[in-house]
Design an enzyme around this catalytic site. Structure first.
Site, PDB file in Angstrom:
ATOM      1  N   HIS A 244      78.485   3.299  44.095  1.00 35.39           N
ATOM      2  CA  HIS A 244      77.764   4.224  44.976  1.00 35.39           C
ATOM      3  C   HIS A 244      76.596   3.472  45.603  1.00 35.39           C
ATOM      4  CE1 HIS A 244      76.375   8.082  46.458  1.00 35.39           C
ATOM      5  NE2 HIS A 244      75.155   7.741  46.097  1.00 35.39           N
ATOM      6  N   ASP A 356      77.373  12.621  45.724  1.00 37.59           N
ATOM      7  CA  ASP A 356      75.934  12.649  45.420  1.00 37.59           C
ATOM      8  C   ASP A 356      75.153  13.510  46.402  1.00 37.59           C
ATOM      9  OD1 ASP A 356      73.610  11.889  44.064  1.00 37.59           O
ATOM     10  OD2 ASP A 356      73.259  10.194  45.404  1.00 37.59           O
ATOM     11  N   HIS A 556      72.330  10.884  52.798  1.00 36.84           N
ATOM     12  CA  HIS A 556      71.841  11.900  51.852  1.00 36.84           C
ATOM     13  C   HIS A 556      70.555  11.557  51.099  1.00 36.84           C
ATOM     14  CE1 HIS A 556      74.758   9.754  49.060  1.00 36.84           C
ATOM     15  NE2 HIS A 556      73.679   9.782  48.309  1.00 36.84           N
TER      16      HIS A 556
END
Ligand code: ZN
Length: 1013
Positions: A244, A356, A556
């Site tokens: 990630h 996420d 994000h």
């Protein structure tokens, strides 16, 4: 044999570390180190020395000699840059490179906190390695830090270089160490009274008794490792490699580009050794960086995609926030993402991958499906603070009824390490054993940790069959989704969750970093507007590159406001630059779309016929010049079109006293301190303000979240506001007849605000402009609108529709929604009367306790210690109305897209609106919202019109263009035909289902260029 389980379990841990692992590296020697800011300026350096100012780059050259007797053995370089062992990423990182004569380099493999080894060829003789190292600072969790901006980070060296050596690896010892670790983990995950637990404990003890005889020890443990539960196994876990990588967060985008290089190089570097290993990576933007900066690495990725080992996932430009971007932005995230993956890898993604992201609005299933993705992966709701989500695998049904097959990996992380402990948890935590046998385990260190490691893959091989409850296979998400779909096709009763996936934490991300959010909202509007005016002129807007810039900043941790100062400074600079570029283009397009004289351009999808305030000094009849030099006048201009600026007579007027302001619709009263005590809707004979309360009151609350300062907003903060009711000054600044404005200035502690109430003749709406200088620390500033209206729900404007949220905390699920997202309005209504609170730039709202509270500003100290301090301006409005939301939506559209003045036009005739969308009787269709009007991306000249039913009605719409429509098709988001539409007399007529999105492609006759007087 007597019971001594505790003691033996402790023995296993200690002996694994102290007696078994040292056998893995039987020989080692130190490398000679040189260091410097670049390879031309290297100086001798010794292990143990400090290096690395914040955000700097340091080069290391490592040299040594592989001894003759190491030939043919497995040899690795071990480089420890001084990693902190408490995090797998989030700190310094290195990249082993192949240095070319011209000074450029090709990435070979990353050096990460938990991946410090780099395999070298065991050819006796001299060896040289070059490592480019980045000294990115670590941030202590939730502590304010000056390291987040290059202006304040200083130059103290952050890391102490620990080790650079060459080692020989004994593969048998290494395998034995993995065996012991995995079997020990499996043993510990079993119940204490499970007979197998005692057996495995004995096997482990017997194995350790043979150390240091590796062959003998391996002989003892081998039968236990070969135990295969085969067909008895019920659950299947698919482990997919992943890393990630946040597009920015505790580092700027500049560093993300390098993080992607290191991580992607490391991911590729393991693939030959582990052919079963599949690595999934999202975000087209990340791939473009590799493609531009390291084409040779990109070529390796392409090759691995072809072999099925590298899996592009997500189909989006970045893993964007989902609450805050406009609907059209979410569409473009998918359009630009899917197009990229198709162009570069010949494939489209079938699953949305946003593990996420901080909440998932109810409009998303339709958007995902229309973008070609009917599968969805996230795990973020495992972070819910109040309620546990009841499913792991389920159909997620959106506002319009679209469904996507959704999976929350039960390991509750996207950074798994494939430990036996995690594997056991993912089995017990899976909530759908009753009907499904499949789950996903994304594994690999993110954010600079370098993704999957050899250790994880070795554990995966060992865990494949020795768990009695489940198998583990390394593979792609597609394998898991395919099996689940077949199970459902065979009749398995998959549960359905309808409506939003509200995230029960991180509610402050609806509010943090105001200017980042305002910049995004402005650019979203300008992008759509540029496309509209270009299409009106029959031109391509050529703004794809600007869209991509904006989409990247919707990542994000950027748009939600949870990054360091540097990332937000970058984002705001991008928005300013893109905004300025778009303003220039729009001005130029509008000059071509209008003739001589002065014009109004209305980009809104609703017509204007009301008093507006224009940024110009107008002369003539029916004009009121305001105190600030601007002009108010009633004007008329069609939706999505241009019209000559004519100031029209108004059969209403605003009348002011020093404590009241009235037009034909509203009567507003305030007290000596400027607090609104009454708003009467004259038409409906309703008082809006509850008895004894004040309307549009600033409220200040201490905002000290338990953790995640910029992210979180606690219930006691939302409920704990103190009203600010004392004024420095109350003054009528404009006294009608077209516009009345009253200015109230308030000082509260270190901050000040000027709140301006504005009433326009003929309009049942009180605008509230808030200009504030915000200098509080750790406080929330809100504006409260108590409403004398009773309803169990508030209707909130979201992308592609409206969603009902509770106005009361009755159930735990209701109570968790104490702060919710709304884009342009929140409405609380009885069947025949309601009041909407409109806004042009905020998102966080509290709707409990009989009031709507708009969150204006937070002032978090982490991760940006100066977040949001400074001057900001926000416009809100109060709009009472009869039943239904059509009028509210139209008013919100006008508030957010006021008409602009154009003069100096060069066209002989002004352009007509490029499309007219009307209801059944030819009247405007106010519940139909236009999202985009543009020429088709394929260069055909076809017009693309995307619109949706926004209020939940079933409605008939007619679509016509000035040039006769000859053919029409419904398309997916990628503008590909799905079904042909009948065209009758040049008009397309459709029936929209509640909240349905339609992307319509219109071919038009070429005889008419669309211009008429
Ligand atoms: Zn993230």
């Amino acid at each position: 044999m007597h019971a001594n389980r505790d003691l033996v379990e402790k023995r296993i841990q200690r002996e694994l570390w102290e007696r078994v692992l040292p056998l893995v590296h039987p020989h080692q020697l130190q490398l000679t180190i040189e260091a410097g800011p670049d390879v031309e300026h290297l100086e001798p350096f010794v292990a143990g020395s400090s290096w690395g100012a914040p955000w700097a780059t340091t080069w290391f050259r490592l040299t040594g000699e592989i001894p003759a007797d190491w030939a043919g053995q497995r040899v690795e370089a071990v480089v420890d840059l001084g990693f902190h062992d408490r995090a797998a990423g989030f700190q310094c990182e290195g990249l082993v490179v192949d240095l070319h004569d011209d000074g450029t380099f090709s990435p070979l493999q990353g050096i990460h906190p938990r991946r410090t080894n780099y395999a070298v060829d065991a050819i006796p003789g001299p060896l040289t390695l070059h490592v480019e190292a980045a000294s990115n600072p670590m941030f202590a969790q939730f502590a304010p830090s000056s390291l987040g901006s290059p202006d304040t980070a200083g130059d103290r060296q952050l890391y102490r270089f620990k080790r650079a050596s060459l080692v020989v690896v004994d593969p048998a010892a290494e395998a034995l160490a993995y065996d012991i670790e995995v079997l020990d983990g499996v043993m510990r995950s079993l119940a204490l009274d499970d007979p197998r637990r005692a057996r495995l404990l004995r096997t482990l003890a017997d194995t350790l008794d043979r150390i240091p005889d590796i062959d003998a020890a391996s002989g003892i443990i081998a039968p236990a490792m070969a135990e295969d539960f085969g067909d008895a196994v019920r659950h299947r876990s698919v482990a997919v490699g992943h890393a990630h990588i946040d597009t920015a967060w505790l580092w700027p985008i500049r560093e993300t580009k390098r993080k992607c290089t290191r991580t992607f190089a490391s991911a590729v570097a393991l693939m030959d050794d582990y052919p079963e290993y599949v690595f999934a990576a999202s975000s087209a933007q990340h791939y473009t960086w590799i493609e531009e900066r390291h084409p040779e690495l990109f070529a390796k990725i392409v090759e691995r995609v072809e072999r099925g080992q590298w899996m592009p996932v997500g189909g989006m430009w970045v893993e964007s926030d989902m609450n805050l971007p406009s609907g059209e932005s979410l569409v473009r995230q998918i359009v630009f993402g899917q197009r990229y993956f198709e162009e570069k890898f010949g494939m489209r993604c079938t699953e949305v991958w946003i593990p996420d992201v901080f909440g998932y609005p109810a409009g998303l299933p339709q958007v995902f499906a229309a973008g070609g993705m009917d599968r969805f992966v996230t795990q973020k709701l495992s972070w819910n603070k109040q309620n546990t989500f009841p499913h792991s695998t389920f159909w997620w049904e959106g506002l319009d009824g679209s469904r996507v097959l959704t999976h929350f990996p039960p390991v509750d992380t996207y950074n798994a390490e494939i430990t036996p402990d995690e594997f056991g948890f993912s089995i017990t935590n899976f909530k759908d054993h009753a009907w499904s046998t499949d789950s996903l385990m994304p594994f690999g260190h993110g954010d600079g940790g370098g993704g999957p490691t050899r250790e994880m893959l070795e554990r995966a091989r060992r865990l494949a069959h020795i768990e009695s409850r489940a198998t583990l296979e390394v593979g792609a998400p597609d394998a898991m989704f395919g099996r689940i779909e077949r199970t459902i096709d065979a009749g398995a009763p998959a549960p359905v969750w309808r409506g939003e996936l509200y995230f029960e934490t991180h509610r402050g991300t609806l509010t943090s970093q105001i200017e980042t959010k305002l910049g995004n909202r402005r650019c979203e509007r300008l992008l759509v507007e540029a496309e509209l005016w270009a299409a009106t002129l029959g031109r391509t807007a050529d703004v794809d590159h600007l869209w991509k810039e904006v989409l990247t900043q919707q990542f994000h941790d950027i748009l939600p406001g949870s990054s360091i100062a540097w990332a937000h400074d970058d984002a705001e600079a991008v928005f300013a630059e893109v905004g300025a570029e778009l303003e220039t283009r729009i001005a130029s397009l509008l000059v071509d779309a209008t003739g001589s004289g002065t014009w109004l351009a209305n980009r809104a999808d609703v017509g204007v016929d009301e008093v507006v305030v224009l940024d110009a000094a107008l002369a003539g009849e029916h004009v009121q010049t305001l105190a600030d030099g601007r002009s108010a006048a009633r004007v008329r201009v069609a939706a999505l079109g241009v019209g000559e600026l004519e100031t029209l007579a108004v059969d209403d007027r605003v009348v002011l006293s020093d404590s009241s302001m009235t037009n034909g619709h509203l009567a507003v009263r305030w007290d000596a301190a400027g607090n609104i005590t009454s708003i009467i809707d004259l038409e409906h004979a309703r008082e809006v303000v509850p008895v004894g309360q004040h309307m549009a009151t600033l409220e200040l609350a201490v905002d000290q979240p338990v953790e995640y300062d910029a992210w979180d907003l606690e219930s006691w903060t939302r409920a704990g506001g103190t009203p600010i009711t004392v004024a420095d000054r109350v003054a009528v600044v404009d006294d009608g007849p077209l516009v009345g404005r009253v200015e109230v200035t308030r000082t509260f502690g270190p901050s000040t605000a000027t709140v301006t109430y504005e009433l326009r003749a003929g309009t049942p709406q009180l605008d509230v402009h808030v200009a504030f200088d915000w200098h509080h620390d750790e406080h929330l500033l809100s504006m409260a609108f108590p409403l004398d209206v009773r309803s169990d729900v508030a209707m909130c404007d979201i992308q592609f529709g409206v969603v009902a949220r509770p106005t009361h905390p009755s159930s735990p699920w209701d109570a968790a929604k104490f702060e919710v997202c709304a884009h342009r309005f929140v409405d609380i209504a009885e069947p025949e009367f309601g009041v909407a609170i409109l806004n042009a730039g905020r998102y966080g709202h509290g709707v409990f306790d009989g009031a709507v509270r708009v969150s204006l500003a937070k002032a978090a100290n982490y991760p940006d210690p100066n977040a949001d301090r400074g001057h900001h301006e926000i416009t809100l409005a109060i709009r009472p109305h009869a039943g239904g939301l059509a009028e509210v939506r139209a008013a919100a559209a006008r508030l957010n897209s006021p008409p602009r003045i154009v003069s100096g036009g060069t066209a002989a005739t002004a352009a007509q609106p490029v499309v007219r969308i009307s209801g059944a009787d030819g009247a405007p269709a106010p519940g139909v919202e236009v999202d985009a009007i543009k020429l088709a991306d394929d260069g055909s000249g076809d017009l693309i019109v995307r619109f949706h039913e926004a209020l939940g009605n079933r409605t008939r719409v007619s679509v016509a263009t000035p040039a006769r429509v000859t053919d029409a098709w419904r398309c997916n988001l990628l503008e590909e035909h799905e079904t042909g539409e009948e065209v009758g007399d040049g008009v397309v007529t459709l029936i929209l289902r509640p909240f349905q999105i339609v992307t319509l492609r219109l071919a038009r006759s070429s005889s008419d260029d669309g211009r008429t007087r």
